[in-house]
Scaffold this motif. Structure first.
Motif, PDB file in Angstrom:
ATOM      1  N   TRP A 148       5.473  -3.395   7.417  1.00  0.00           N
ATOM      2  CA  TRP A 148       4.861  -1.885   6.573  1.00  0.00           C
ATOM      3  C   TRP A 148       4.223  -1.147   8.148  1.00  0.00           C
ATOM      4  O   TRP A 148       3.030  -1.434   8.308  1.00  0.00           O
ATOM      5  CB  TRP A 148       4.502  -1.720   5.946  1.00  0.00           C
ATOM      6  N   THR A 149       4.539  -0.300   8.157  1.00  0.00           N
ATOM      7  CA  THR A 149       3.742   0.604   8.494  1.00  0.00           C
ATOM      8  C   THR A 149       3.335   1.415   8.375  1.00  0.00           C
ATOM      9  O   THR A 149       3.967   2.653   7.078  1.00  0.00           O
ATOM     10  CB  THR A 149       4.489   0.768  10.185  1.00  0.00           C
ATOM     11  N   ASP A 150       2.191   2.834   8.886  1.00  0.00           N
ATOM     12  CA  ASP A 150       2.093   4.563   8.478  1.00  0.00           C
ATOM     13  C   ASP A 150       3.404   5.416   8.715  1.00  0.00           C
ATOM     14  O   ASP A 150       3.436   6.154   8.000  1.00  0.00           O
ATOM     15  CB  ASP A 150       1.050   4.621   8.880  1.00  0.00           C
ATOM     16  N   SER A 151       4.523   4.303   9.524  1.00  0.00           N
ATOM     17  CA  SER A 151       5.820   5.984   9.463  1.00  0.00           C
ATOM     18  C   SER A 151       7.107   5.364   8.808  1.00  0.00           C
ATOM     19  O   SER A 151       6.864   3.913   8.150  1.00  0.00           O
ATOM     20  CB  SER A 151       6.210   5.842  11.136  1.00  0.00           C
ATOM     21  N   THR A 152       7.546   6.231   8.513  1.00  0.00           N
ATOM     22  CA  THR A 152       9.109   6.107   8.290  1.00  0.00           C
ATOM     23  C   THR A 152       9.941   5.303   8.497  1.00  0.00           C
ATOM     24  O   THR A 152       9.566   4.869   9.599  1.00  0.00           O
ATOM     25  CB  THR A 152       9.081   6.891   6.990  1.00  0.00           C
ATOM     26  N   SER A 153      10.856   4.367   7.706  1.00  0.00           N
ATOM     27  CA  SER A 153      12.369   3.669   8.295  1.00  0.00           C
ATOM     28  C   SER A 153      11.702   2.223   9.086  1.00  0.00           C
ATOM     29  O   SER A 153      12.616   2.239   9.420  1.00  0.00           O
ATOM     30  CB  SER A 153      12.826   4.747   9.433  1.00  0.00           C
ATOM     31  N   ASP A 154      10.817   2.270   8.459  1.00  0.00           N
ATOM     32  CA  ASP A 154      10.320   0.623   8.094  1.00  0.00           C
ATOM     33  C   ASP A 154      11.448  -0.170   7.441  1.00  0.00           C
ATOM     34  O   ASP A 154      11.967  -0.027   6.325  1.00  0.00           O
ATOM     35  CB  ASP A 154       8.895  -0.076   7.843  1.00  0.00           C
ATOM     36  N   ILE A 155      12.004  -1.498   8.143  1.00  0.00           N
ATOM     37  CA  ILE A 155      12.570  -1.947   6.901  1.00  0.00           C
ATOM     38  C   ILE A 155      12.549  -3.641   6.967  1.00  0.00           C
ATOM     39  O   ILE A 155      12.141  -4.446   8.322  1.00  0.00           O
ATOM     40  CB  ILE A 155      14.464  -2.386   8.384  1.00  0.00           C
ATOM     41  N   HIS A 156      11.918  -3.934   6.325  1.00  0.00           N
ATOM     42  CA  HIS A 156      11.869  -5.320   5.792  1.00  0.00           C
ATOM     43  C   HIS A 156      12.754  -5.933   5.408  1.00  0.00           C
ATOM     44  O   HIS A 156      13.894  -5.978   4.163  1.00  0.00           O
ATOM     45  CB  HIS A 156      10.453  -5.741   4.488  1.00  0.00           C
ATOM     46  N   ARG A 177       0.875  -1.019  -0.027  1.00  0.00           N
ATOM     47  CA  ARG A 177      -0.217  -0.485  -0.041  1.00  0.00           C
ATOM     48  C   ARG A 177       0.767   1.387  -0.119  1.00  0.00           C
ATOM     49  O   ARG A 177       1.734   1.256   0.518  1.00  0.00           O
ATOM     50  CB  ARG A 177      -0.764   0.049   1.554  1.00  0.00           C
ATOM     51  N   THR A 178       0.925   1.843  -0.778  1.00  0.00           N
ATOM     52  CA  THR A 178       1.862   2.710  -1.144  1.00  0.00           C
ATOM     53  C   THR A 178       1.426   4.626  -1.363  1.00  0.00           C
ATOM     54  O   THR A 178       1.197   5.737  -0.979  1.00  0.00           O
ATOM     55  CB  THR A 178       2.365   2.994  -2.430  1.00  0.00           C
ATOM     56  N   ALA A 179      -0.362   4.537  -0.705  1.00  0.00           N
ATOM     57  CA  ALA A 179      -1.005   5.678  -1.013  1.00  0.00           C
ATOM     58  C   ALA A 179      -2.580   5.732   0.201  1.00  0.00           C
ATOM     59  O   ALA A 179      -2.564   4.513   0.016  1.00  0.00           O
ATOM     60  CB  ALA A 179      -1.286   6.743  -1.880  1.00  0.00           C
ATOM     61  N   ALA A 180      -2.953   6.003   0.731  1.00  0.00           N
ATOM     62  CA  ALA A 180      -3.600   6.432   1.320  1.00  0.00           C
ATOM     63  C   ALA A 180      -5.207   6.472   0.694  1.00  0.00           C
ATOM     64  O   ALA A 180      -4.931   6.930  -0.598  1.00  0.00           O
ATOM     65  CB  ALA A 180      -4.147   7.330   2.435  1.00  0.00           C
ATOM     66  N   GLY A 181      -6.059   5.541   1.088  1.00  0.00           N
ATOM     67  CA  GLY A 181      -7.395   5.817  -0.236  1.00  0.00           C
ATOM     68  C   GLY A 181      -7.249   4.162  -0.491  1.00  0.00           C
ATOM     69  O   GLY A 181      -7.377   3.423  -0.899  1.00  0.00           O
ATOM     70  N   SER A 183      17.258  -1.859  -0.998  1.00  0.00           N
ATOM     71  CA  SER A 183      16.076  -0.738  -1.529  1.00  0.00           C
ATOM     72  C   SER A 183      15.479   0.250  -0.479  1.00  0.00           C
ATOM     73  O   SER A 183      14.283  -0.128  -0.131  1.00  0.00           O
ATOM     74  CB  SER A 183      15.549  -1.030  -2.894  1.00  0.00           C
ATOM     75  N   THR A 184      15.525   1.093  -1.061  1.00  0.00           N
ATOM     76  CA  THR A 184      14.611   2.647  -0.386  1.00  0.00           C
ATOM     77  C   THR A 184      13.172   3.074  -1.191  1.00  0.00           C
ATOM     78  O   THR A 184      13.793   3.331  -1.847  1.00  0.00           O
ATOM     79  CB  THR A 184      15.972   3.688   0.037  1.00  0.00           C
ATOM     80  N   PHE A 185      12.334   3.137  -0.454  1.00  0.00           N
ATOM     81  CA  PHE A 185      11.003   3.599  -1.013  1.00  0.00           C
ATOM     82  C   PHE A 185      11.000   4.712   0.266  1.00  0.00           C
ATOM     83  O   PHE A 185      11.248   4.546   1.671  1.00  0.00           O
ATOM     84  CB  PHE A 185       9.716   2.428  -0.916  1.00  0.00           C
ATOM     85  N   ALA A 186      10.029   5.772  -0.566  1.00  0.00           N
ATOM     86  CA  ALA A 186       9.961   7.007   0.010  1.00  0.00           C
ATOM     87  C   ALA A 186       9.214   7.053   1.261  1.00  0.00           C
ATOM     88  O   ALA A 186       9.718   6.745   2.383  1.00  0.00           O
ATOM     89  CB  ALA A 186       8.822   7.709  -1.230  1.00  0.00           C
ATOM     90  N   ASN A 187       7.586   6.472   1.138  1.00  0.00           N
ATOM     91  CA  ASN A 187       6.847   5.676   2.940  1.00  0.00           C
ATOM     92  C   ASN A 187       6.146   3.831   2.246  1.00  0.00           C
ATOM     93  O   ASN A 187       5.456   5.215   0.998  1.00  0.00           O
ATOM     94  CB  ASN A 187       6.171   6.573   3.252  1.00  0.00           C
ATOM     95  N   ILE A 188       6.111   3.371   2.609  1.00  0.00           N
ATOM     96  CA  ILE A 188       5.535   1.953   2.288  1.00  0.00           C
ATOM     97  C   ILE A 188       4.565   2.373   3.469  1.00  0.00           C
ATOM     98  O   ILE A 188       4.866   1.678   4.694  1.00  0.00           O
ATOM     99  CB  ILE A 188       5.667   1.003   2.341  1.00  0.00           C
ATOM    100  N   LEU A 189       2.688   2.524   3.148  1.00  0.00           N
ATOM    101  CA  LEU A 189       2.139   1.721   4.418  1.00  0.00           C
ATOM    102  C   LEU A 189       1.479   1.091   4.810  1.00  0.00           C
ATOM    103  O   LEU A 189       1.732   0.243   3.965  1.00  0.00           O
ATOM    104  CB  LEU A 189       1.232   3.066   3.897  1.00  0.00           C
ATOM    105  N   ALA A 190       0.885   1.134   6.131  1.00  0.00           N
ATOM    106  CA  ALA A 190       0.647  -0.331   6.389  1.00  0.00           C
ATOM    107  C   ALA A 190      -0.707  -1.136   5.511  1.00  0.00           C
ATOM    108  O   ALA A 190      -0.860  -0.011   4.811  1.00  0.00           O
ATOM    109  CB  ALA A 190      -0.256   0.207   7.933  1.00  0.00           C
ATOM    110  N   ALA A 191      -0.518  -2.130   5.030  1.00  0.00           N
ATOM    111  CA  ALA A 191      -1.637  -2.608   4.600  1.00  0.00           C
ATOM    112  C   ALA A 191      -3.344  -2.290   4.172  1.00  0.00           C
ATOM    113  O   ALA A 191      -3.561  -2.125   3.767  1.00  0.00           O
ATOM    114  CB  ALA A 191      -1.384  -4.211   4.015  1.00  0.00           C
ATOM    115  N   SER A 192      -3.378  -2.117   5.340  1.00  0.00           N
ATOM    116  CA  SER A 192      -4.594  -1.610   5.786  1.00  0.00           C
ATOM    117  C   SER A 192      -6.285  -2.115   4.979  1.00  0.00           C
ATOM    118  O   SER A 192      -6.288  -1.200   3.823  1.00  0.00           O
ATOM    119  CB  SER A 192      -5.176  -0.616   6.381  1.00  0.00           C
ATOM    120  N   GLY A 193      -5.718  -3.498   4.788  1.00  0.00           N
ATOM    121  CA  GLY A 193      -7.045  -4.575   3.367  1.00  0.00           C
ATOM    122  C   GLY A 193      -6.231  -4.143   1.434  1.00  0.00           C
ATOM    123  O   GLY A 193      -6.129  -5.479   1.455  1.00  0.00           O
ATOM    124  N   CYS A 194      -5.160  -3.585   1.925  1.00  0.00           N
ATOM    125  CA  CYS A 194      -4.033  -4.445   0.684  1.00  0.00           C
ATOM    126  C   CYS A 194      -3.369  -5.497   0.424  1.00  0.00           C
ATOM    127  O   CYS A 194      -3.057  -5.419   2.115  1.00  0.00           O
ATOM    128  CB  CYS A 194      -3.380  -2.995   0.340  1.00  0.00           C
TER     129      CYS A 194
END
Lengths: 181, 507
Positions: B284-292, B231-235, B251-262
């Motif tokens: 992934w969470t809604d905040s940045t600096s997550d590392i998978h 999930r890369t954007a809200a909505g 690989s670095t990404f701007a911000n990947i969000l918590a899945a929330s249904g995605c």
């Protein structure tokens, strides 16, 4: 519309349908007598595509043979030419060059990976797969001729018997002649 | 006149009409004999990938030996060359087997011109006429080398990832060019070649902060392929499926969000490691600096028992396995084949049990000594056919069993293993003939050149994960990959099944 008129109209429709069906059936007794009409350039290109798809198909479960036999006697001369001569010089040369390139890739990889070892020299490798390519063309041509039928097809198969350089081609021709109507 | 003769006469009269008038045969689009589709990424315009530097070799001449039904046969050919391109500016054409004097005799029209011993072909339509199909008994060869418009290549958007907003268009984000060479004998088209490169950029813009994907234990310094749902954007539209990117470790990404249904999952494909599949990804969470972190496992060693029932195939079997190893490695399927060769051609019981008919004795061999459980079993037999995998054979099928006949080509074994790994049924995407996004250089094309060499990412994913009523992929069935797998028939595209044609750009 009175009954007589309706009956004659039905007869006319039935006769027309019968004629059209007869015209479209590639293995009618007429076509077996060796009658073939001239194709347009566009039809000819489609026929070539049907031929090469059949000659080269892998499992051939998608109607490839039917796509050839629907042309009936029109494609019999081409099939006889393939039965007698195999792939065209251009196709053979293309295959030869592709095999050369692939062999080099395989040989390079074989130096690094024991699972990728080869069992042939380059010349043997090319001869082996070119031989299968040639046999595939001849076997498929024989199978299409047998499916189309007719005296010309049978005659070509009988003439090819014993001339084949490979036993599998010869065996297949014998089998087809036994089962051909 | 007898009624049969009248009927025959009428048939001939009707036969004189064009077939489309009669509706006998549906119009079919004509495919090229060689129809090569390559997805290519360009990193620097001064260092081109190898596929752009090797010329395509196109023999002058007909594809069938008598050229075509009804055409004159032999003689002088005309090449009609069409360059429809944005990244390519044209091609350079040279002919082996034609002297400088021969070249001067050629009739060149359109956007092509002779320059010394080469013909430069620019965008648009050109013709080269007067080509002999044979000179001194040899086939002249056209060497076609693509020419890149460096300014256009430099304009490719600078992103490494290929994001596909629509599952119906797996090549969104690429620039598709097209070169066709059709050979004519008078009005008859007698041979054809098509090259369809789809160009992508290789480089991803640097993102200094954000979430990170780390890929650990990459063997051999590979540049792995990552396929990611997240999930890369809200909505509602924020779900991104099948993002394809490359990685050498981070690989670095701007911000990947918590899945929330995605759907959130990561598949990693490598040349020297097993395909790694993390699902679901909850990092992934809604905040940045997550590392998978995806930790790769060693490449899967698929045991292959090769049964030589036809002694003449003993050499070919070794070559075929080598070729399968090359192709499965190049396409990052994550498996290599470790073969054991059993020459049973001198054993009458074995030859009788295995038989010569394609998939003709599956039940018998399963109960015999000529079968290895939990391994691919390949039977080279003396039957005049190419090959067949027996997963769907009735009454008894077995995806671990494949038959190879005397007509098998170099690609047959690699192709049948594709079926064994779940790319089936043939008529429903198991074969790629005519499917959008495929050329006949795809290994699962049901025919085509024996040197076909490509699997797509969509195929690679299925070969590692597919389940179906015929045993699914033998990688799971044989206990070499963890189950339960996923039912993604070849022609099914969804949020959890990538398009079959989804691919990564080479190299």
């Amino acid at each position: 519309m009175d009954n007589r008129l309706r009956r004659s109209s039905l007869w006319a429709q039935a006769a027309y349908i019968a004629l059209v069906l007869a015209a479209l059936a590639p293995t009618t007794s007429c076509s077996r007598q060796g009658t073939a009409r001239q194709m347009t350039a566009a039809e000819s290109a489609q026929a070539v595509q049907a031929l090469t798809t059949w000659l080269e198909c892998e499992e051939c479960q998608d109607g490839e043979l039917a796509a050839v036999t629907r042309y009936g006697q029109t494609v019999v001369p081409s099939l006889i030419a393939v039965l007698d001569g195999g792939p065209s010089p251009a196709s053979r040369e293309q295959m030869r060059r592709q095999l050369e390139v692939r062999y080099d890739e395989l040989a390079e990889r074989a130096q690094r990976n024991p699972n990728a070892r080869l069992a042939s020299s380059k010349d043997q490798f090319i001869a082996l797969y070119l031989g299968n390519f040639d046999a595939q063309y001849r076997v498929r041509a024989a199978q299409a001729l047998a499916a189309i039928g007719g005296q010309r097809s049978r005659g070509a198969l009988e003439a090819a018997l014993g001339k084949a350089q490979r036993g599998d081609v010869d065996s297949e021709i014998r089998r087809l002649l036994r089962t051909m109507k | 006149m007898r009624p049969k003769a009248i009927l025959c006469l009428l048939v001939l009269v009707l036969g004189a009409y064009p077939v489309h008038v009669l509706g006998a045969r549906p119009a079919i689009s004509l495919a090229a004999r060689l129809d090569i589709l390559n997805r290519i990424c360009i990193d620097r315009v001064d260092v081109l990938p190898p596929v752009l530097e090797k010329p395509f070799k196109i023999p002058v001449g007909c594809e069938v030996i008598d050229c075509c039904p009804g055409c004159p046969g032999g003689g002088v050919m005309e090449w009609r060359i069409q360059v429809e391109a944005k990244v390519l500016e044209g091609a350079e054409l040279r002919f082996e087997g034609l002297s400088a004097e021969d070249l001067k005799q050629l009739r060149i029209t359109g956007n092509a011109k002779l320059e010394g011993n080469r013909i430069l072909v620019r965008r648009g339509m050109s013709t080269v006429g007067g080509l002999p199909a044979l000179t001194a008994g040899t086939v002249p060869i056209g060497s076609l080398t693509p020419l890149i418009d460096k300014a256009a290549a430099a304009r490719l958007p600078s992103t490494q990832s290929i994001i596909r907003p629509s599952p119906g268009d797996p090549d969104a984000g690429g620039v598709g060019d097209n070169i066709t060479v059709q050979q004519f004998l008078g009005p008859f088209r007698v041979n054809s070649f098509r090259w369809r490169p789809i160009f992508y950029p290789c480089i991803r813009p640097g993102v200094t902060a954000g979430d990170q994907l780390r890929v650990r234990a990459i063997a051999g310094g590979d540049n792995v392929v990552v396929m990611m749902d997240s999930r890369t954007a809200a909505g509602g539209p924020g779900c991104t499926d099948d993002e394809v990117l490359r990685s050498t470790g981070a690989s670095t990404f701007a911000n990947i969000l918590a899945a929330s249904g995605c759907n959130a999952e990561i598949a990693v494909f490598a040349t020297n490691n097993a395909m790694n599949f993390d699902t679901p990804v909850k990092t992934w969470t809604d905040s940045t600096s997550d590392i998978h972190t995806s930790s790769l496992q060693p490449i899967i060693n698929m045991p292959v028992s090769v049964w030589i029932a036809n002694n003449a195939a003993a050499v070919q079997a070794v070559n075929d396995v080598a070729n399968a190893n090359l192709l499965y490695g190049q396409n990052k399927i994550g498996v290599q084949f470790t073969a054991t060769y059993n020459n049973v051609s001198g054993n009458p019981n074995a030859v009788a049990t295995i038989g010569n008919a394609s998939c003709g004795a599956v039940a018998a061999i399963q109960g015999s000594a000529f079968y290895t459980a939990n391994a691919l079993n390949i039977y080279y037999v003396n039957g005049a056919f190419t090959g067949e995998n027996c997963a769907r054979t009735v009454p008894v099928g077995d995806g671990n069993v494949s038959y190879l006949g005397t007509l098998a080509n170099l690609a047959s074994l690699a192709h049948e293993i594709g079926h064994a790994f779940g790319l089936r049924p043939a008529g429903q995407g198991g074969h790629t003939n005519g499917l959008a996004g495929f050329g006949n250089n795809n290994i699962m094309w049901g025919g085509g050149p024996a040197t076909r060499d490509a699997f797509t990412l969509g195929q690679a994913f299925r070969m590692n994960t597919h389940t179906d009523g015929w045993g699914g992929t033998m990688l799971i069935n044989d206990g070499l990959r963890p189950g339960p797998g996923r039912a993604c028939p070849p022609l099914t595209t969804s949020s959890i099944c990538p398009a079959l044609a989804l691919d990564w750009a080479r190299p």
